[in-house]
Design a protein around this motif. Structure first.
Motif, PDB file in Angstrom:
ATOM      1  N   PRO A 236      86.696  85.406  43.829  1.00 12.77           N
ATOM      2  CA  PRO A 236      87.188  84.556  42.730  1.00 12.77           C
ATOM      3  C   PRO A 236      86.268  83.399  42.368  1.00 12.77           C
ATOM      4  CG  PRO A 236      88.471  84.193  44.729  1.00 12.77           C
ATOM      5  CD  PRO A 236      87.589  85.376  45.001  1.00 12.77           C
ATOM      6  N   ALA A 237      85.450  82.903  43.293  1.00 12.68           N
ATOM      7  CA  ALA A 237      84.665  81.695  43.037  1.00 12.68           C
ATOM      8  C   ALA A 237      83.744  81.811  41.816  1.00 12.68           C
ATOM      9  CB  ALA A 237      83.871  81.302  44.277  1.00 12.68           C
ATOM     10  N   PRO A 238      82.963  82.886  41.651  1.00  9.61           N
ATOM     11  CA  PRO A 238      82.102  82.963  40.449  1.00  9.61           C
ATOM     12  C   PRO A 238      82.909  82.958  39.153  1.00  9.61           C
ATOM     13  CG  PRO A 238      81.442  84.600  42.075  1.00  9.61           C
ATOM     14  CD  PRO A 238      82.742  84.042  42.545  1.00  9.61           C
ATOM     15  N   TRP A 239      84.071  83.610  39.168  1.00  8.20           N
ATOM     16  CA  TRP A 239      84.916  83.623  37.971  1.00  8.20           C
ATOM     17  C   TRP A 239      85.359  82.213  37.606  1.00  8.20           C
ATOM     18  CZ3 TRP A 239      85.422  87.830  35.038  1.00  8.20           C
ATOM     19  CH2 TRP A 239      85.238  89.098  35.603  1.00  8.20           C
ATOM     20  N   VAL A 240      85.778  81.442  38.608  1.00 11.36           N
ATOM     21  CA  VAL A 240      86.229  80.071  38.348  1.00 11.36           C
ATOM     22  C   VAL A 240      85.107  79.262  37.712  1.00 11.36           C
ATOM     23  CG1 VAL A 240      87.000  77.914  39.423  1.00 11.36           C
ATOM     24  CG2 VAL A 240      87.938  80.095  40.207  1.00 11.36           C
ATOM     25  N   ILE A 241      83.905  79.377  38.264  1.00 11.45           N
ATOM     26  CA  ILE A 241      82.793  78.554  37.806  1.00 11.45           C
ATOM     27  C   ILE A 241      82.405  78.901  36.372  1.00 11.45           C
ATOM     28  CG2 ILE A 241      80.331  78.078  38.173  1.00 11.45           C
ATOM     29  CD1 ILE A 241      81.008  78.451  41.221  1.00 11.45           C
ATOM     30  N   VAL A 242      82.279  80.192  36.069  1.00 10.42           N
ATOM     31  CA  VAL A 242      81.831  80.540  34.710  1.00 10.42           C
ATOM     32  C   VAL A 242      82.936  80.274  33.686  1.00 10.42           C
ATOM     33  CG1 VAL A 242      80.137  82.218  35.544  1.00 10.42           C
ATOM     34  CG2 VAL A 242      82.444  82.992  34.971  1.00 10.42           C
ATOM     35  N   ALA A 243      84.197  80.503  34.058  1.00  9.41           N
ATOM     36  CA  ALA A 243      85.279  80.224  33.114  1.00  9.41           C
ATOM     37  C   ALA A 243      85.371  78.728  32.830  1.00  9.41           C
ATOM     38  CB  ALA A 243      86.604  80.743  33.670  1.00  9.41           C
ATOM     39  N   GLU A 244      85.227  77.911  33.856  1.00 10.31           N
ATOM     40  CA  GLU A 244      85.295  76.466  33.643  1.00 10.31           C
ATOM     41  C   GLU A 244      84.072  75.957  32.891  1.00 10.31           C
ATOM     42  OE1 GLU A 244      86.159  74.484  37.315  1.00 10.31           O
ATOM     43  OE2 GLU A 244      88.301  74.895  37.108  1.00 10.31           O
TER      44      GLU A 244
END
Length: 337
Positions: A102-110
């Motif tokens: 989940p971490a890469p998804w959080v970073i790019v979405a934010e």
């Protein structure tokens, strides 16, 4: 030193330099160390050097544990100093590859959200939630920021609550509801002359900041040393005086769980476990000009491993593999108490 420490309390450039030197000494730990160094470079305003550190990891001959995380951090950093096209290309690549972390998804979405790309941020959060949480009974802690971020963006878009928003509400544990935290109109309260409105908004901001730090910071943990069975046998065979510290492997494992629970009960945050090996311990003892048979060296060794990014957070999810290496779920092993 935590990367989210305020600039007035730390020299971010000096801390990044120290972490980079440590990475040169311990190349096997370079990924964790250089990610922390890059965070300090970003906080110091030296974003090109941070990008160089991400590139150093991505072009390394060593296989990365979290390559998509490194790419996501690089994309977020690039966009902040004018390299939007390259950042967008990396984000598209991550979404296409669809990592299970989940971490890469959080970073790019934010990152998309921060640059007012709300529709794309919503699409990215939603893609990640469907990928990682469809059919999952209890969302793991690491996925909570995806649910919270999606809820926040949907509030800004004026979208009605759906089943994923309801799930976000159920895992949210702060006293202020997500609807309050993510209310697009609450920013106007900051211009109010009503003391009660201002006080309420300060409480909301404090709660939101606490949630953000809990979800995204990478704290330096208080770490307890764990020896796998084979390593402990080898350790006690070479240094029998340490048997007083480790009467048996079973007692060793039980003492780790008990110590961590006691620390948690006392309010100590950011707990972790580091796993030792005899060669690594002997090398550490040599660097300290101390005999490996000296029991006072053991906590120092644990602290050093944690500083090198070797700590695994405790407690694990109940359904995750137990930290002891038994292969059983934590909730069925050391997490039964």
């Amino acid at each position: 030193m935590r990367p989210d420490t305020p600039a007035e309390n730390v020299d971010h450039t000096a801390e990044a330099d120290r972490l980079e030197r440590t990475a040169d000494l311990y190349p096997e730990d370079a990924e964790a160390l250089l990610l922390r160094a890059a965070a300090h470079r970003e906080l110091s305003g030296d974003r090109p050097t941070a990008t160089a550190l991400y590139d150093r990891l991505l072009t390394s001959s060593r296989e990365l544990d979290e390559p998509f995380l490194v790419r996501a951090l690089k994309a977020s950093n690039l966009w902040e100093y004018g390299h939007e096209a390259e950042a967008r290309a990396i984000i598209t690549g991550i979404r296409t590859t669809a990592p299970r972390d989940p971490a890469p998804w959080v970073i790019v979405a934010e990152s998309l959200e921060a640059h007012d790309e709300l529709e794309q941020a919503h699409e990215t959060f939603t893609q990640a939630v469907h990928l990682l949480l469809t059919g999952v009974e209890a969302p793991p802690r690491a996925t909570h920021p995806l649910l919270f971020g999606r809820h926040r963006v949907r509030r800004m878009l004026g979208a009605a609550h759906d089943e994923w928003d309801a799930l976000a509400d159920t895992v949210h544990s702060l006293p202020i509801t997500l609807d309050e935290l993510h209310d697009p109109k609450r920013v106007w309260s900051l211009g109010s002359e009503n003391p009660a409105e201002l006080e309420a908004e300060i409480l909301r901001l404090r709660a939101e900041l606490g949630a953000f730090r809990e979800a995204l910071s990478r704290p330096f943990p208080v770490a307890v040393l764990h020896w796998p069975a084979g390593e402990l046998t080898e350790l006690l065979s070479a240094y029998p005086t340490l048997a007083e510290e480790y009467p048996s492997h079973g007692e060793h494992l039980a003492s780790i769980e008990a110590a961590l629970r006691e620390l948690a009960a006392s309010g100590t945050p950011n707990l972790g476990i580091v796993t030792g090996t005899v060669p690594s311990y002997e090398a550490f003892a040599a660097s300290e000009l101390t005999s490996p048979s000296d029991p006072s060296l053991l906590p120092q060794y644990a602290t050093t491993l944690a500083a090198r990014g070797r700590a695994a957070a405790w407690p694990p999810e109940r359904t995750a593999a137990c930290w002891c290496g038994s292969g059983r779920a934590y909730g069925e092993c050391h997490g039964t108490g």
